[in-house]
Write a protein that holds these residues in place. Structure first.
Motif, PDB file in Angstrom:
ATOM      1  N   MET A 175       5.742   3.918 -12.283  1.00 53.26           N
ATOM      2  CA  MET A 175       4.945   5.125 -12.514  1.00 53.26           C
ATOM      3  C   MET A 175       5.777   6.382 -12.342  1.00 53.26           C
ATOM      4  SD  MET A 175       1.942   4.222 -13.096  1.00 53.26           S
ATOM      5  CE  MET A 175       1.279   5.871 -13.020  1.00 53.26           C
ATOM      6  N   ARG A 188      -9.188   4.385  -8.021  1.00 57.30           N
ATOM      7  CA  ARG A 188      -9.063   3.511  -9.192  1.00 57.30           C
ATOM      8  C   ARG A 188      -7.996   2.437  -9.036  1.00 57.30           C
ATOM      9  NH1 ARG A 188     -12.554   5.318 -13.330  1.00 57.30           N
ATOM     10  NH2 ARG A 188     -13.608   7.091 -12.371  1.00 57.30           N
ATOM     11  N   CYS A 189      -7.173   2.598  -8.042  1.00 51.54           N
ATOM     12  CA  CYS A 189      -6.052   1.663  -7.903  1.00 51.54           C
ATOM     13  C   CYS A 189      -6.464   0.470  -7.049  1.00 51.54           C
ATOM     14  CB  CYS A 189      -4.855   2.372  -7.277  1.00 51.54           C
ATOM     15  SG  CYS A 189      -3.489   1.232  -7.001  1.00 51.54           S
ATOM     16  N   ALA A 224      -4.696  -1.853  -6.096  1.00 46.24           N
ATOM     17  CA  ALA A 224      -3.626  -2.223  -5.155  1.00 46.24           C
ATOM     18  C   ALA A 224      -3.534  -1.239  -3.988  1.00 46.24           C
ATOM     19  CB  ALA A 224      -2.289  -2.264  -5.894  1.00 46.24           C
ATOM     20  N   ALA A 228      -2.420   1.676  -4.014  1.00 46.26           N
ATOM     21  CA  ALA A 228      -1.089   2.301  -4.026  1.00 46.26           C
ATOM     22  C   ALA A 228      -1.183   3.825  -4.019  1.00 46.26           C
ATOM     23  CB  ALA A 228      -0.305   1.835  -5.250  1.00 46.26           C
ATOM     24  N   ILE A 229      -2.377   4.369  -4.317  1.00 49.03           N
ATOM     25  CA  ILE A 229      -2.514   5.830  -4.367  1.00 49.03           C
ATOM     26  C   ILE A 229      -3.382   6.293  -3.202  1.00 49.03           C
ATOM     27  CG2 ILE A 229      -3.190   7.817  -5.773  1.00 49.03           C
ATOM     28  CD1 ILE A 229      -2.888   6.185  -8.247  1.00 49.03           C
ATOM     29  N   CYS A 243       2.651  -0.556  -6.091  1.00 55.15           N
ATOM     30  CA  CYS A 243       2.286  -0.301  -7.498  1.00 55.15           C
ATOM     31  C   CYS A 243       2.849  -1.383  -8.424  1.00 55.15           C
ATOM     32  CB  CYS A 243       2.817   1.069  -7.913  1.00 55.15           C
ATOM     33  SG  CYS A 243       2.605   1.402  -9.667  1.00 55.15           S
ATOM     34  N   SER A 244       1.975  -1.928  -9.262  1.00 60.61           N
ATOM     35  CA  SER A 244       2.408  -2.957 -10.215  1.00 60.61           C
ATOM     36  C   SER A 244       2.640  -2.378 -11.606  1.00 60.61           C
ATOM     37  CB  SER A 244       1.336  -4.042 -10.309  1.00 60.61           C
ATOM     38  OG  SER A 244       0.154  -3.460 -10.846  1.00 60.61           O
ATOM     39  N   GLY A 245       2.349  -1.083 -11.770  1.00 62.03           N
ATOM     40  CA  GLY A 245       2.508  -0.464 -13.093  1.00 62.03           C
ATOM     41  C   GLY A 245       1.404  -0.853 -14.058  1.00 62.03           C
ATOM     42  N   CYS A 246       0.232  -1.220 -13.520  1.00 65.17           N
ATOM     43  CA  CYS A 246      -0.856  -1.692 -14.394  1.00 65.17           C
ATOM     44  C   CYS A 246      -1.392  -0.585 -15.299  1.00 65.17           C
ATOM     45  CB  CYS A 246      -1.993  -2.279 -13.564  1.00 65.17           C
ATOM     46  SG  CYS A 246      -2.971  -1.016 -12.705  1.00 65.17           S
ATOM     47  N   GLY A 247      -1.289   0.673 -14.866  1.00 64.98           N
ATOM     48  CA  GLY A 247      -1.683   1.794 -15.715  1.00 64.98           C
ATOM     49  C   GLY A 247      -3.147   2.197 -15.613  1.00 64.98           C
ATOM     50  N   ARG A 248      -3.919   1.581 -14.728  1.00 66.67           N
ATOM     51  CA  ARG A 248      -5.349   1.950 -14.618  1.00 66.67           C
ATOM     52  C   ARG A 248      -5.512   3.414 -14.229  1.00 66.67           C
ATOM     53  NH1 ARG A 248      -8.732  -1.968 -10.959  1.00 66.67           N
ATOM     54  NH2 ARG A 248     -10.316  -0.397 -11.341  1.00 66.67           N
ATOM     55  N   CYS A 249      -4.666   3.874 -13.327  1.00 67.03           N
ATOM     56  CA  CYS A 249      -4.773   5.256 -12.856  1.00 67.03           C
ATOM     57  C   CYS A 249      -4.477   6.253 -13.979  1.00 67.03           C
ATOM     58  CB  CYS A 249      -3.821   5.491 -11.690  1.00 67.03           C
ATOM     59  SG  CYS A 249      -2.110   5.084 -12.081  1.00 67.03           S
TER      60      CYS A 249
HETATM   61  S1  SF4 Z   1      -0.244   1.837 -12.085  1.00 67.94           S
HETATM   62 FE1  SF4 Z   1      -1.866   0.461 -11.288  1.00 67.94          FE
HETATM   63  S2  SF4 Z   1      -1.015  -0.299  -9.339  1.00 67.94           S
HETATM   64 FE2  SF4 Z   1       0.202   1.504  -9.902  1.00 67.94          FE
HETATM   65  S3  SF4 Z   1      -0.780   3.240  -8.876  1.00 67.94           S
HETATM   66 FE3  SF4 Z   1      -1.692   3.132 -10.938  1.00 67.94          FE
HETATM   67  S4  SF4 Z   1      -3.531   1.858 -10.707  1.00 67.94           S
HETATM   68 FE4  SF4 Z   1      -2.263   1.526  -8.874  1.00 67.94          FE
END
Ligand code: SF4
Ligand code: SF4
Length: 307
Positions: free
Chosen positions: A52, A69-70, A72, A74-75, A89-95
Motif C-alpha cells: 500500500m 474496513r480492514c 486484518a 492493519a489500519i 497488510c496483505s494488499g487486498c485493496g478493500r480500504c
Molecule cells: S490493503 Fe487490505 S489488508 Fe492492507 S490496509 Fe487495506 S484493507 Fe487492510
C-alpha cells in the motif's frame, strides 16, 4: 484440466518512454528486487509483494472511513489521520475502495502474459516508426524470471524489439536464458569495490561483474553499462579509474551511459512508510557530470551522459 495462466506482479506499464533504450518504448516495471540501493527512485518496486501507498497530504483529517474496513486490522487512527501496520497488510485493496480522496493506492497487480502483451501491442506503431520496443525494468525483472522470459519470448515471436534493464545480480543460467530473447541489456554498475557496493546496495558486486563479463563474451545482445553518478559516493577518481579498467577489460567494449543522481522518487518513501537515507544528497550539476565524463575519458572510455 487446463492450467491457469502464470501471473506476474507488475507495478506499472509505462508507455512512450524514451529513457529505457532506443526509440519510443513501453517499459514494464516488475515488482521485486534483490538489491536495496540507497538512492533507488522506484522503491515501490523493491518488495516482491503487493503493498500500500498512503498519501497523507490527500487524507481528510478525522475521516477514518478506511479504519473499520480492514479485516486484518492493519489500519488504525493516528491523531487526525491514520497509520498502517504494513506487516499486517496483505494488499487486498478493500480500504482503497472506500477512500474517495485516493489517499490509499495499491502498488502491484497480478497480470498474466497475455494481459501484459495486450498493453505492449498498443504501442506497436510507435516502435516501428522510432526503432523502439519493449523494456523490462523494475525492480529486477529477473526476480520473476519465468514470467519475464515468457514476456520477452512472446515479444520476439511478434517481432517486437526487447531490452532488459537488470541489476545483473542473478544466477548466470537464469540470465543466459533471458538473453536468448533480448536485443539489448541495460546493465547497472554501481560501484567497483565489493565492500562499498555492499554498503550501498546490500549485496556484493562479484556476481554482477562476472555476469557482465559473460554477457560481453557474446557478440549479441548489445550491452550498455549504466552508471548512476552519485556525488561523493561512487565518483571519486579511484572508483572511476577502476570502472574504466573494468569496461576496457571486457571482451567487447560496451557503451557506457552516465545517469546523474536525481531526487524524483524521494516522495515515494514516505508513502511506503519508509525512510529515505540520502536525505541531504543533491543532484550533480551539468558541469559536475561533465567533469566526471572527462575523467572517464582520461581513463580511456568515452561515456554518454543520459539525462
Ligand atoms: S490493503 Fe487490505 S489488508 Fe492492507 S490496509 Fe487495506 S484493507 Fe487492510
Ligand atoms: S478513507 Fe482515505 S481520506 Fe479517509 S481516513 Fe482513510 S485514507 Fe484518509
Amino acid at each position: 484440466m487446463e492450467s491457469r495462466p502464470q501471473k506476474g506482479v507488475i507495478v506499472k506499464i509505462q508507455r512512450f518512454s524514451i529513457q529505457d533504450g532506443p526509440g519510443i518504448r513501453t517499459t514494464v516495471f516488475f515488482k521485486g528486487c534483490f538489491l536495496r540501493c540507497l538512492w533507488c527512485s522506484n522503491p515501490e518496486t523493491q518488495e516482491p509483494r503487493i503493498e500500500m501507498e498512503y498519501s497523507k497530504e490527500k487524507c481528510i483529517p478525522q475521516c477514518y472511513e478506511c479504519v473499520g474496513r480492514c479485516g486484518a486490522e492493519a489500519i488504525s487512527k493516528d491523531g487526525e489521520y491514520i497509520a498502517i501496520d504494513r506487516k499486517k497488510c496483505s494488499g487486498c485493496g478493500r480500504c482503497v475502495k472506500v477512500c474517495y480522496r485516493k489517499a490509499l493506492t495499491v502498488v502491484g497487480e497480478g497480470m498474466d502474459v497475455a494481459e501484459v502483451l495486450n498493453e505492449i501491442e498498443k504501442d506497436r506503431p510507435f516502435y516501428e516508426k522510432s526503432g523502439g520496443g519493449v523494456t523490462l525494468s523494475g525492480g529486477e525483472p529477473l526476480y520473476q524470471h519465468r514470467f519475464a522470459v515468457q514476456v520477452l519470448k512472446q515479444c520476439k515471436e511478434r517481432g517486437i524489439s526487447t531490452a532488459l534493464d537488470t541489476t545483473g545480480y542473478v544466477e548466470w543460467d537464469i540470465l543466459k536464458n533471458a538473453l536468448e530473447y533480448t536485443d539489448m541489456v541495460l546493465y547497472d554498475i554501481k560501484h567497483l569495490d565489493p565492500e562499498e557496493h555492499k554498503k550501498l546496495t546490500g549485496v556484493s558486486n562479484d556476481i554482477i561483474l562476472e555476469n557482465a563479463r559473460r554477457i560481453s563474451e557474446k557478440s549479441f545482445p548489445i550491452l550498455i553499462l549504466r552508471i548512476p553518478v552519485l556525488p561523493g559516493i561512487n565518483d571519486d577518481p579511484k572508483n572511476l579509474e577502476k570502472l574504466a579498467q573494468f569496461a576496457r577489460s571486457l571482451p567487447n567494449l560496451p557503451a557506457i551511459h552516465l545517469l546523474p543522481y536525481h531526487r524524483l522518487g524521494v516522495f515515494k518513501y514516505a508513502r511506503l512508510g519508509r525512510e529515505y537515507i540520502l536525505k541531504n544528497m543533491q543532484p550533480p550539476t551539468r558541469d559536475y557530470i561533465h567533469r566526471v565524463a572527462e575523467l572517464l575519458e582520461k581513463f580511456g572510455i568515452k561515456p554518454l551522459v543520459v539525462t
